[in-house]
Design a protein around this motif. Structure first.
Motif, PDB file in Angstrom:
ATOM      1  N   LEU B  13       0.888  -1.381   0.092  1.00  0.00           N
ATOM      2  CA  LEU B  13      -0.155   0.436   0.243  1.00  0.00           C
ATOM      3  C   LEU B  13       0.547   1.093  -0.223  1.00  0.00           C
ATOM      4  O   LEU B  13       0.408   2.167  -0.636  1.00  0.00           O
ATOM      5  CB  LEU B  13      -1.148  -0.140   0.986  1.00  0.00           C
ATOM      6  CG  LEU B  13      -2.044   1.304   1.496  1.00  0.00           C
ATOM      7  CD1 LEU B  13      -3.424   1.228   0.103  1.00  0.00           C
ATOM      8  CD2 LEU B  13      -2.916   0.973   2.911  1.00  0.00           C
ATOM      9  N   THR B  17       1.466   3.916  -2.675  1.00  0.00           N
ATOM     10  CA  THR B  17       0.833   5.507  -2.760  1.00  0.00           C
ATOM     11  C   THR B  17       1.903   6.395  -2.950  1.00  0.00           C
ATOM     12  O   THR B  17       1.818   7.120  -3.822  1.00  0.00           O
ATOM     13  CB  THR B  17       0.410   5.526  -1.548  1.00  0.00           C
ATOM     14  OG1 THR B  17      -0.747   4.875  -0.907  1.00  0.00           O
ATOM     15  CG2 THR B  17      -0.153   6.986  -1.158  1.00  0.00           C
ATOM     16  N   ASP B  39     -11.423  -6.564  -6.145  1.00  0.00           N
ATOM     17  CA  ASP B  39     -12.375  -6.621  -4.780  1.00  0.00           C
ATOM     18  C   ASP B  39     -11.306  -7.096  -3.151  1.00  0.00           C
ATOM     19  O   ASP B  39     -12.087  -7.470  -2.276  1.00  0.00           O
ATOM     20  CB  ASP B  39     -13.890  -6.964  -4.816  1.00  0.00           C
ATOM     21  CG  ASP B  39     -14.211  -6.116  -5.677  1.00  0.00           C
ATOM     22  OD1 ASP B  39     -14.334  -5.297  -6.005  1.00  0.00           O
ATOM     23  OD2 ASP B  39     -15.235  -6.541  -6.229  1.00  0.00           O
ATOM     24  N   THR B  41      -8.998  -6.953   0.127  1.00  0.00           N
ATOM     25  CA  THR B  41      -8.954  -6.335   1.068  1.00  0.00           C
ATOM     26  C   THR B  41      -7.750  -4.998  -0.038  1.00  0.00           C
ATOM     27  O   THR B  41      -8.548  -3.702   0.436  1.00  0.00           O
ATOM     28  CB  THR B  41      -8.712  -6.587   1.948  1.00  0.00           C
ATOM     29  OG1 THR B  41      -9.498  -7.365   2.806  1.00  0.00           O
ATOM     30  CG2 THR B  41      -8.540  -5.252   3.469  1.00  0.00           C
ATOM     31  N   ARG B  44      -8.434  -2.855  -2.721  1.00  0.00           N
ATOM     32  CA  ARG B  44     -10.103  -2.048  -2.020  1.00  0.00           C
ATOM     33  C   ARG B  44      -9.066  -0.632  -1.861  1.00  0.00           C
ATOM     34  O   ARG B  44      -9.715   0.343  -1.998  1.00  0.00           O
ATOM     35  CB  ARG B  44     -10.830  -2.491  -1.426  1.00  0.00           C
ATOM     36  CG  ARG B  44     -12.284  -3.115  -1.991  1.00  0.00           C
ATOM     37  CD  ARG B  44     -12.925  -3.287  -1.047  1.00  0.00           C
ATOM     38  NE  ARG B  44     -13.006  -5.430  -0.940  1.00  0.00           N
ATOM     39  CZ  ARG B  44     -13.625  -6.002   0.253  1.00  0.00           C
ATOM     40  NH1 ARG B  44     -13.443  -4.745   0.954  1.00  0.00           N
ATOM     41  NH2 ARG B  44     -13.380  -6.548   0.528  1.00  0.00           N
ATOM     42  N   LEU B  45      -7.876  -1.575  -0.587  1.00  0.00           N
ATOM     43  CA  LEU B  45      -7.230   0.282  -0.480  1.00  0.00           C
ATOM     44  C   LEU B  45      -6.613   0.776  -0.837  1.00  0.00           C
ATOM     45  O   LEU B  45      -6.477   1.563  -1.137  1.00  0.00           O
ATOM     46  CB  LEU B  45      -6.512  -0.515   1.204  1.00  0.00           C
ATOM     47  CG  LEU B  45      -7.383  -1.406   1.906  1.00  0.00           C
ATOM     48  CD1 LEU B  45      -6.244  -1.312   2.652  1.00  0.00           C
ATOM     49  CD2 LEU B  45      -8.469  -0.475   2.358  1.00  0.00           C
ATOM     50  N   ARG B  47      -7.596   1.179  -4.801  1.00  0.00           N
ATOM     51  CA  ARG B  47      -8.654   2.511  -4.910  1.00  0.00           C
ATOM     52  C   ARG B  47      -9.051   3.191  -4.398  1.00  0.00           C
ATOM     53  O   ARG B  47      -9.001   4.116  -4.927  1.00  0.00           O
ATOM     54  CB  ARG B  47      -9.346   0.708  -5.546  1.00  0.00           C
ATOM     55  CG  ARG B  47      -9.062  -0.083  -6.435  1.00  0.00           C
ATOM     56  CD  ARG B  47     -10.080  -1.016  -6.536  1.00  0.00           C
ATOM     57  NE  ARG B  47     -11.697  -0.712  -7.002  1.00  0.00           N
ATOM     58  CZ  ARG B  47     -12.697  -1.435  -6.398  1.00  0.00           C
ATOM     59  NH1 ARG B  47     -12.229  -2.211  -5.832  1.00  0.00           N
ATOM     60  NH2 ARG B  47     -14.113  -0.828  -6.132  1.00  0.00           N
ATOM     61  N   LEU B  48      -8.553   3.087  -3.338  1.00  0.00           N
ATOM     62  CA  LEU B  48      -9.493   4.306  -2.149  1.00  0.00           C
ATOM     63  C   LEU B  48      -7.756   5.458  -1.795  1.00  0.00           C
ATOM     64  O   LEU B  48      -8.510   6.373  -1.760  1.00  0.00           O
ATOM     65  CB  LEU B  48      -9.251   3.657  -0.595  1.00  0.00           C
ATOM     66  CG  LEU B  48     -10.161   4.874   0.375  1.00  0.00           C
ATOM     67  CD1 LEU B  48     -10.559   5.967  -0.249  1.00  0.00           C
ATOM     68  CD2 LEU B  48     -10.049   4.072   1.610  1.00  0.00           C
ATOM     69  N   ALA B  49      -6.861   4.482  -2.205  1.00  0.00           N
ATOM     70  CA  ALA B  49      -5.777   5.764  -1.807  1.00  0.00           C
ATOM     71  C   ALA B  49      -5.334   6.719  -3.759  1.00  0.00           C
ATOM     72  O   ALA B  49      -5.774   7.509  -3.044  1.00  0.00           O
ATOM     73  CB  ALA B  49      -4.471   4.758  -1.780  1.00  0.00           C
ATOM     74  N   TYR B  51      -8.345   7.007  -5.187  1.00  0.00           N
ATOM     75  CA  TYR B  51      -9.762   8.196  -4.885  1.00  0.00           C
ATOM     76  C   TYR B  51      -9.211   8.802  -3.976  1.00  0.00           C
ATOM     77  O   TYR B  51      -9.434  10.054  -4.389  1.00  0.00           O
ATOM     78  CB  TYR B  51     -10.980   7.505  -4.310  1.00  0.00           C
ATOM     79  CG  TYR B  51     -11.828   7.828  -4.375  1.00  0.00           C
ATOM     80  CD1 TYR B  51     -12.614   8.498  -5.075  1.00  0.00           C
ATOM     81  CD2 TYR B  51     -12.269   8.510  -2.756  1.00  0.00           C
ATOM     82  CE1 TYR B  51     -14.115   8.949  -4.913  1.00  0.00           C
ATOM     83  CE2 TYR B  51     -13.458   8.961  -2.096  1.00  0.00           C
ATOM     84  CZ  TYR B  51     -14.223   9.238  -3.279  1.00  0.00           C
ATOM     85  OH  TYR B  51     -15.739  10.040  -3.158  1.00  0.00           O
ATOM     86  N   LEU B  52      -8.625   9.129  -3.308  1.00  0.00           N
ATOM     87  CA  LEU B  52      -7.693  10.341  -2.400  1.00  0.00           C
ATOM     88  C   LEU B  52      -6.740  11.028  -2.813  1.00  0.00           C
ATOM     89  O   LEU B  52      -7.118  11.833  -2.546  1.00  0.00           O
ATOM     90  CB  LEU B  52      -7.208   9.902  -0.872  1.00  0.00           C
ATOM     91  CG  LEU B  52      -8.382   8.732   0.006  1.00  0.00           C
ATOM     92  CD1 LEU B  52      -7.801   8.425   1.535  1.00  0.00           C
ATOM     93  CD2 LEU B  52      -8.929   9.564   0.605  1.00  0.00           C
ATOM     94  N   TYR B  53      -6.152  10.391  -3.811  1.00  0.00           N
ATOM     95  CA  TYR B  53      -5.191  11.592  -4.276  1.00  0.00           C
ATOM     96  C   TYR B  53      -5.722  12.547  -5.889  1.00  0.00           C
ATOM     97  O   TYR B  53      -5.397  13.501  -5.928  1.00  0.00           O
ATOM     98  CB  TYR B  53      -4.235  10.623  -5.677  1.00  0.00           C
ATOM     99  CG  TYR B  53      -3.045  11.684  -6.368  1.00  0.00           C
ATOM    100  CD1 TYR B  53      -2.744  11.905  -5.750  1.00  0.00           C
ATOM    101  CD2 TYR B  53      -3.796  10.742  -7.497  1.00  0.00           C
ATOM    102  CE1 TYR B  53      -1.362  12.445  -7.134  1.00  0.00           C
ATOM    103  CE2 TYR B  53      -3.490  11.763  -8.420  1.00  0.00           C
ATOM    104  CZ  TYR B  53      -2.142  12.306  -8.212  1.00  0.00           C
ATOM    105  OH  TYR B  53      -0.906  12.945  -8.822  1.00  0.00           O
TER     106      TYR B  53
END
Lengths: 202, 146
Positions: B13, B17, B39, B41, B44-45, B47-49, B51-53
Protein backbone atom coordinates in the motif's frame (compact mmCIF):
# COMPACT_ATOMS: atom_id res chain seq x y z
CA UNK A 1 9.76 40.81 -1.65
CA UNK A 2 13.54 40.44 -1.56
CA UNK A 3 15.22 38.87 -4.60
CA UNK A 4 18.63 38.37 -2.94
CA UNK A 5 17.27 35.98 -0.34
CA UNK A 6 15.67 33.67 -2.89
CA UNK A 7 18.98 32.03 -3.73
CA UNK A 8 20.10 31.45 -0.16
CA UNK A 9 20.04 27.94 1.26
CA UNK A 10 17.45 27.15 3.88
CA UNK A 11 20.01 26.46 6.64
CA UNK A 12 21.57 29.90 6.10
CA UNK A 13 18.18 31.58 6.07
CA UNK A 14 17.32 29.93 9.37
CA UNK A 15 20.58 31.07 10.97
CA UNK A 16 19.93 34.60 9.73
CA UNK A 17 16.32 34.53 10.94
CA UNK A 18 17.41 33.25 14.35
CA UNK A 19 19.86 36.16 14.51
CA UNK A 20 16.97 38.56 13.92
CA UNK A 21 16.95 39.09 10.16
CA UNK A 22 13.27 39.54 9.36
CA UNK A 23 13.77 39.38 5.62
CA UNK A 24 15.37 35.97 5.98
CA UNK A 25 12.33 34.91 7.94
CA UNK A 26 10.18 36.46 5.20
CA UNK A 27 11.88 34.23 2.64
CA UNK A 28 11.28 31.16 4.79
CA UNK A 29 7.66 32.23 5.03
CA UNK A 30 7.38 32.46 1.24
CA UNK A 31 8.79 28.96 0.89
CA UNK A 32 6.32 27.39 3.31
CA UNK A 33 3.19 29.52 3.32
CA UNK A 34 1.32 27.42 0.74
CA UNK A 35 2.01 24.15 2.52
CA UNK A 36 0.97 25.47 5.91
CA UNK A 37 -2.10 27.10 4.35
CA UNK A 38 -3.07 23.75 2.77
CA UNK A 39 -2.68 22.00 6.08
CA UNK A 40 -4.85 24.56 7.89
CA UNK A 41 -7.38 24.62 5.08
CA UNK A 42 -7.93 20.87 5.04
CA UNK A 43 -8.01 20.68 8.82
CA UNK A 44 -10.66 23.41 9.11
CA UNK A 45 -12.41 23.29 5.72
CA UNK A 46 -12.70 27.05 5.62
CA UNK A 47 -10.69 29.68 3.75
CA UNK A 48 -10.98 32.39 6.38
CA UNK A 49 -10.05 30.10 9.24
CA UNK A 50 -7.16 28.73 7.18
CA UNK A 51 -5.86 32.26 6.57
CA UNK A 52 -6.23 33.18 10.21
CA UNK A 53 -4.48 30.02 11.40
CA UNK A 54 -1.72 30.34 8.80
CA UNK A 55 -1.04 33.88 10.01
CA UNK A 56 -0.92 32.67 13.61
CA UNK A 57 1.47 29.83 12.71
CA UNK A 58 3.98 32.24 11.18
CA UNK A 59 3.55 34.84 13.92
CA UNK A 60 4.28 32.19 16.51
CA UNK A 61 7.20 30.85 14.47
CA UNK A 62 8.66 34.37 14.25
CA UNK A 63 8.33 34.99 17.95
CA UNK A 64 9.89 31.61 18.84
CA UNK A 65 12.48 31.33 16.08
CA UNK A 66 15.36 31.77 18.56
CA UNK A 67 14.26 28.52 20.22
CA UNK A 68 14.42 26.56 16.98
CA UNK A 69 17.14 23.93 16.99
CA UNK A 70 18.37 22.93 13.53
CA UNK A 71 19.68 19.59 14.80
CA UNK A 72 16.28 18.59 16.17
CA UNK A 73 13.62 18.47 13.48
CA UNK A 74 13.66 20.01 10.00
CA UNK A 75 12.24 23.53 9.78
CA UNK A 76 9.18 22.31 7.85
CA UNK A 77 8.41 19.75 10.57
CA UNK A 78 8.77 22.46 13.21
CA UNK A 79 6.24 24.63 11.35
CA UNK A 80 3.82 21.72 10.95
CA UNK A 81 4.03 21.03 14.66
CA UNK A 82 3.10 24.63 15.42
CA UNK A 83 0.25 24.36 12.91
CA UNK A 84 -0.88 21.09 14.45
CA UNK A 85 -1.04 22.62 17.95
CA UNK A 86 -2.92 25.68 16.77
CA UNK A 87 -5.40 23.62 14.74
CA UNK A 88 -5.95 21.34 17.76
CA UNK A 89 -6.69 24.43 19.89
CA UNK A 90 -9.00 25.72 17.19
CA UNK A 91 -10.94 22.44 17.20
CA UNK A 92 -11.15 22.50 20.98
CA UNK A 93 -12.48 26.07 20.93
CA UNK A 94 -14.97 25.25 18.17
CA UNK A 95 -16.06 21.93 19.57
CA UNK A 96 -19.75 22.64 19.21
CA UNK A 97 -19.47 23.57 15.56
CA UNK A 98 -18.96 19.99 14.45
CA UNK A 99 -19.93 20.12 10.76
CA UNK A 100 -17.34 21.98 8.77
CA UNK A 101 -18.33 22.83 5.19
CA UNK A 102 -15.66 22.83 2.56
CA UNK A 103 -16.26 26.20 0.95
CA UNK A 104 -14.93 27.13 -2.47
CA UNK A 105 -13.14 23.80 -2.89
CA UNK A 106 -10.49 24.46 -5.50
CA UNK A 107 -11.18 22.22 -8.46
CA UNK A 108 -8.42 20.80 -10.54
CA UNK A 109 -9.70 17.94 -12.65
CA UNK A 110 -11.23 18.26 -16.15
CA UNK A 111 -14.43 16.47 -15.19
CA UNK A 112 -15.39 19.36 -13.00
CA UNK A 113 -15.77 21.75 -15.93
CA UNK A 114 -19.25 20.30 -16.60
CA UNK A 115 -21.72 22.04 -14.19
CA UNK A 116 -23.71 18.92 -13.18
CA UNK A 117 -20.55 16.90 -12.64
CA UNK A 118 -19.12 19.82 -10.67
CA UNK A 119 -22.09 19.88 -8.27
CA UNK A 120 -21.98 16.13 -7.85
CA UNK A 121 -18.27 16.14 -7.19
CA UNK A 122 -18.62 19.07 -4.81
CA UNK A 123 -21.15 17.10 -2.79
CA UNK A 124 -18.94 14.03 -2.86
CA UNK A 125 -15.98 16.06 -1.63
CA UNK A 126 -18.01 17.48 1.21
CA UNK A 127 -19.10 13.97 2.19
CA UNK A 128 -15.53 12.76 2.01
CA UNK A 129 -14.32 15.63 4.19
CA UNK A 130 -17.08 14.85 6.63
CA UNK A 131 -15.89 11.23 6.88
CA UNK A 132 -12.24 12.28 7.19
CA UNK A 133 -13.10 14.73 9.95
CA UNK A 134 -14.84 11.96 11.86
CA UNK A 135 -11.52 10.09 12.11
CA UNK A 136 -9.18 10.56 15.10
CA UNK A 137 -7.02 13.66 14.77
CA UNK A 138 -3.71 11.87 14.08
CA UNK A 139 -5.31 9.95 11.21
CA UNK A 140 -6.68 13.15 9.67
CA UNK A 141 -3.24 14.70 9.96
CA UNK A 142 -1.63 11.68 8.30
CA UNK A 143 -4.04 11.75 5.35
CA UNK A 144 -3.46 15.43 4.67
CA UNK A 145 0.28 15.18 4.98
CA UNK A 146 0.29 12.25 2.60
CA UNK A 147 -2.23 13.24 -0.07
CA UNK A 148 -2.18 17.03 -0.01
CA UNK A 149 1.41 17.68 1.00
CA UNK A 150 2.61 14.53 -0.76
CA UNK A 151 5.15 13.74 1.96
CA UNK A 152 6.93 10.41 2.39
CA UNK A 153 6.39 8.19 5.45
CA UNK A 154 9.79 9.28 6.77
CA UNK A 155 8.92 12.99 6.48
CA UNK A 156 5.53 12.44 8.09
CA UNK A 157 7.28 10.52 10.86
CA UNK A 158 9.45 13.56 11.62
CA UNK A 159 6.40 15.79 11.89
CA UNK A 160 4.34 13.36 13.94
CA UNK A 161 7.29 12.21 16.02
CA UNK A 162 6.96 8.56 15.00
CA UNK A 163 9.09 6.03 13.15
CA UNK A 164 8.68 5.44 9.43
CA UNK A 165 7.36 1.92 10.16
CA UNK A 166 4.80 3.25 12.62
CA UNK A 167 3.54 5.70 10.00
CA UNK A 168 3.29 2.89 7.45
CA UNK A 169 1.12 0.86 9.83
CA UNK A 170 -0.95 3.87 10.83
CA UNK A 171 -1.55 4.70 7.18
CA UNK A 172 -2.78 1.18 6.49
CA UNK A 173 -5.10 1.22 9.52
CA UNK A 174 -6.36 4.68 8.57
CA UNK A 175 -7.35 3.58 5.08
CA UNK A 176 -9.10 0.49 6.49
CA UNK A 177 -11.10 2.66 8.89
CA UNK A 178 -11.85 5.20 6.19
CA UNK A 179 -12.98 2.52 3.79
CA UNK A 180 -15.32 1.06 6.42
CA UNK A 181 -16.87 4.42 7.13
CA UNK A 182 -17.21 5.36 3.48
CA UNK A 183 -18.82 2.02 2.62
CA UNK A 184 -21.28 2.50 5.48
CA UNK A 185 -22.21 5.93 4.11
CA UNK A 186 -22.28 4.70 0.51
CA UNK A 187 -19.62 7.03 -0.87
CA UNK A 188 -16.26 6.59 -2.54
CA UNK A 189 -14.83 4.12 -5.04
CA UNK A 190 -15.90 0.99 -3.16
CA UNK A 191 -19.57 2.00 -3.36
CA UNK A 192 -19.63 1.13 -7.08
CA UNK A 193 -18.41 -2.39 -6.55
CA UNK A 194 -21.17 -2.97 -4.02
CA UNK A 195 -18.80 -4.70 -1.62
CA UNK A 196 -17.83 -3.38 1.75
CA UNK A 197 -16.07 -4.88 4.72
CA UNK A 198 -19.22 -4.44 6.77
CA UNK A 199 -21.26 -6.31 4.17
CA UNK A 200 -18.66 -9.05 4.12
CA UNK A 201 -18.84 -9.41 7.86
CA UNK A 202 -22.61 -9.95 7.80
CA UNK B 1 -5.56 -9.66 5.26
CA UNK B 2 -5.23 -13.41 4.76
CA UNK B 3 -4.21 -13.12 1.09
CA UNK B 4 -1.07 -11.00 1.67
CA UNK B 5 -0.27 -10.79 5.36
CA UNK B 6 -0.38 -7.56 7.31
CA UNK B 7 3.25 -6.46 6.86
CA UNK B 8 3.26 -7.22 3.13
CA UNK B 9 -0.07 -5.47 2.70
CA UNK B 10 1.23 -2.36 4.52
CA UNK B 11 4.33 -2.37 2.33
CA UNK B 12 2.47 -2.72 -0.95
CA UNK B 13 0.00 0.00 0.00
CA UNK B 14 2.84 2.39 0.83
CA UNK B 15 4.75 1.51 -2.33
CA UNK B 16 1.66 2.15 -4.44
CA UNK B 17 0.82 5.43 -2.70
CA UNK B 18 4.35 6.80 -2.98
CA UNK B 19 4.48 5.93 -6.68
CA UNK B 20 1.03 7.46 -7.16
CA UNK B 21 2.03 10.71 -5.49
CA UNK B 22 5.10 10.89 -7.74
CA UNK B 23 2.87 10.24 -10.76
CA UNK B 24 4.78 7.06 -11.60
CA UNK B 25 2.13 4.35 -11.57
CA UNK B 26 -1.36 3.42 -12.61
CA UNK B 27 -3.85 1.27 -10.78
CA UNK B 28 -4.39 -1.54 -13.27
CA UNK B 29 -0.74 -2.26 -13.93
CA UNK B 30 0.06 -2.20 -10.21
CA UNK B 31 -2.73 -4.66 -9.41
CA UNK B 32 -1.61 -6.96 -12.22
CA UNK B 33 2.07 -6.73 -11.38
CA UNK B 34 1.49 -7.73 -7.76
CA UNK B 35 -1.28 -10.20 -8.50
CA UNK B 36 -3.81 -8.27 -6.42
CA UNK B 37 -7.46 -8.89 -7.22
CA UNK B 38 -9.70 -5.84 -7.70
CA UNK B 39 -12.02 -6.65 -4.80
CA UNK B 40 -9.55 -8.09 -2.31
CA UNK B 41 -8.98 -6.02 0.84
CA UNK B 42 -5.67 -4.73 -0.50
CA UNK B 43 -7.22 -4.08 -3.91
CA UNK B 44 -9.86 -1.91 -2.27
CA UNK B 45 -7.31 -0.01 -0.21
CA UNK B 46 -5.20 0.70 -3.28
CA UNK B 47 -8.30 1.98 -5.07
CA UNK B 48 -9.14 4.14 -2.06
CA UNK B 49 -5.65 5.67 -2.20
CA UNK B 50 -6.29 6.42 -5.87
CA UNK B 51 -9.61 8.04 -4.99
CA UNK B 52 -8.11 10.20 -2.21
CA UNK B 53 -5.38 11.36 -4.56
CA UNK B 54 -8.06 12.63 -6.97
CA UNK B 55 -10.29 14.13 -4.30
CA UNK B 56 -7.77 16.03 -2.20
CA UNK B 57 -6.08 18.56 -4.51
CA UNK B 58 -3.44 21.02 -3.42
CA UNK B 59 -5.01 24.44 -2.79
CA UNK B 60 -3.42 27.86 -3.10
CA UNK B 61 -3.95 30.82 -0.79
CA UNK B 62 -4.89 34.13 -2.41
CA UNK B 63 -1.89 36.24 -3.49
CA UNK B 64 -3.33 39.20 -1.54
CA UNK B 65 -3.27 37.17 1.65
CA UNK B 66 0.27 35.94 1.03
CA UNK B 67 1.49 39.46 0.28
CA UNK B 68 -0.19 41.15 3.24
CA UNK B 69 1.04 38.55 5.72
CA UNK B 70 4.55 38.89 4.30
CA UNK B 71 4.45 42.66 4.85
CA UNK B 72 3.21 42.12 8.37
CA UNK B 73 5.91 39.58 9.21
CA UNK B 74 8.81 41.41 7.66
CA UNK B 75 7.56 44.78 8.89
CA UNK B 76 9.80 47.75 8.39
CA UNK B 77 12.85 47.39 6.22
CA UNK B 78 15.83 46.07 8.07
CA UNK B 79 18.51 48.73 7.62
CA UNK B 80 22.02 47.77 6.59
CA UNK B 81 20.85 44.23 5.96
CA UNK B 82 23.40 43.95 3.13
CA UNK B 83 26.31 44.60 5.49
CA UNK B 84 24.81 42.27 8.00
CA UNK B 85 24.50 39.57 5.41
CA UNK B 86 28.07 39.84 4.12
CA UNK B 87 29.31 39.58 7.71
CA UNK B 88 26.98 36.65 8.26
CA UNK B 89 28.28 34.89 5.15
CA UNK B 90 31.89 35.42 6.25
CA UNK B 91 31.13 33.93 9.67
CA UNK B 92 29.32 31.06 7.99
CA UNK B 93 32.38 30.34 5.84
CA UNK B 94 34.61 30.46 8.91
CA UNK B 95 32.29 28.05 10.69
CA UNK B 96 32.47 25.65 7.72
CA UNK B 97 36.29 25.78 7.75
CA UNK B 98 36.31 25.03 11.47
CA UNK B 99 33.85 22.21 10.92
CA UNK B 100 36.14 20.74 8.25
CA UNK B 101 39.10 21.09 10.62
CA UNK B 102 37.17 19.23 13.35
CA UNK B 103 36.73 16.24 11.03
CA UNK B 104 40.44 15.90 10.19
CA UNK B 105 42.44 13.02 11.75
CA UNK B 106 44.25 13.90 15.00
CA UNK B 107 47.83 14.00 13.57
CA UNK B 108 46.69 16.30 10.78
CA UNK B 109 44.89 18.54 13.28
CA UNK B 110 48.10 18.70 15.34
CA UNK B 111 50.22 19.49 12.29
CA UNK B 112 47.78 22.17 11.14
CA UNK B 113 47.67 23.64 14.64
CA UNK B 114 51.48 23.79 14.88
CA UNK B 115 51.75 25.35 11.40
CA UNK B 116 49.18 28.02 12.26
CA UNK B 117 50.87 28.76 15.61
CA UNK B 118 54.36 28.92 14.00
CA UNK B 119 52.99 31.19 11.29
CA UNK B 120 51.44 33.45 13.88
CA UNK B 121 54.74 33.75 15.81
CA UNK B 122 56.68 34.35 12.61
CA UNK B 123 54.36 37.21 11.59
CA UNK B 124 54.44 38.62 15.13
CA UNK B 125 58.25 38.55 15.26
CA UNK B 126 58.50 40.25 11.84
CA UNK B 127 56.13 42.99 12.87
CA UNK B 128 58.11 43.49 16.07
CA UNK B 129 61.47 43.56 14.25
CA UNK B 130 60.20 46.00 11.61
CA UNK B 131 58.73 48.15 14.36
CA UNK B 132 62.09 48.19 16.14
CA UNK B 133 63.95 48.94 12.91
CA UNK B 134 61.68 51.82 12.03
CA UNK B 135 62.08 53.00 15.64
CA UNK B 136 65.93 53.01 15.32
CA UNK B 137 65.68 54.74 11.95
CA UNK B 138 63.54 57.44 13.48
CA UNK B 139 66.08 57.88 16.28
CA UNK B 140 68.93 58.12 13.72
CA UNK B 141 67.04 60.75 11.74
CA UNK B 142 66.43 62.74 14.91
CA UNK B 143 70.12 62.63 15.83
CA UNK B 144 71.14 63.68 12.29
CA UNK B 145 68.77 66.61 12.24
CA UNK B 146 69.98 67.71 15.69
Amino acid sequence: MSMAYEKIEEADLITAAVAGDKQAFGELYLRYVERIYNYCYYRTGNTQEAEDLTARVFMRALSHIENYDERGVPFSAWLYRIAHNLVANWHRDNNRRKVIPIDDFIVSRNLEEVPEVFTELQEEKEQLMDVIQSLPEERQQLLFLKFVEKLSNAEIGQIMNRTEGAIKSLYHRTLLALQDEMSARGIGPIRNSGISRRQNKK
Amino acid sequence: MSDFGMANSENLLSIYTDALLRGQTDLQSFLQEHNITFDSTLGRLVRLADYLYTMLPYVKPSPEFVESLYEELVGIEVSDSKDWFSQFQFERQLERQLERFRHLPRPMQLAAGLTITAGFFWIASRVRREGLLSGTNDQDNLEKSA
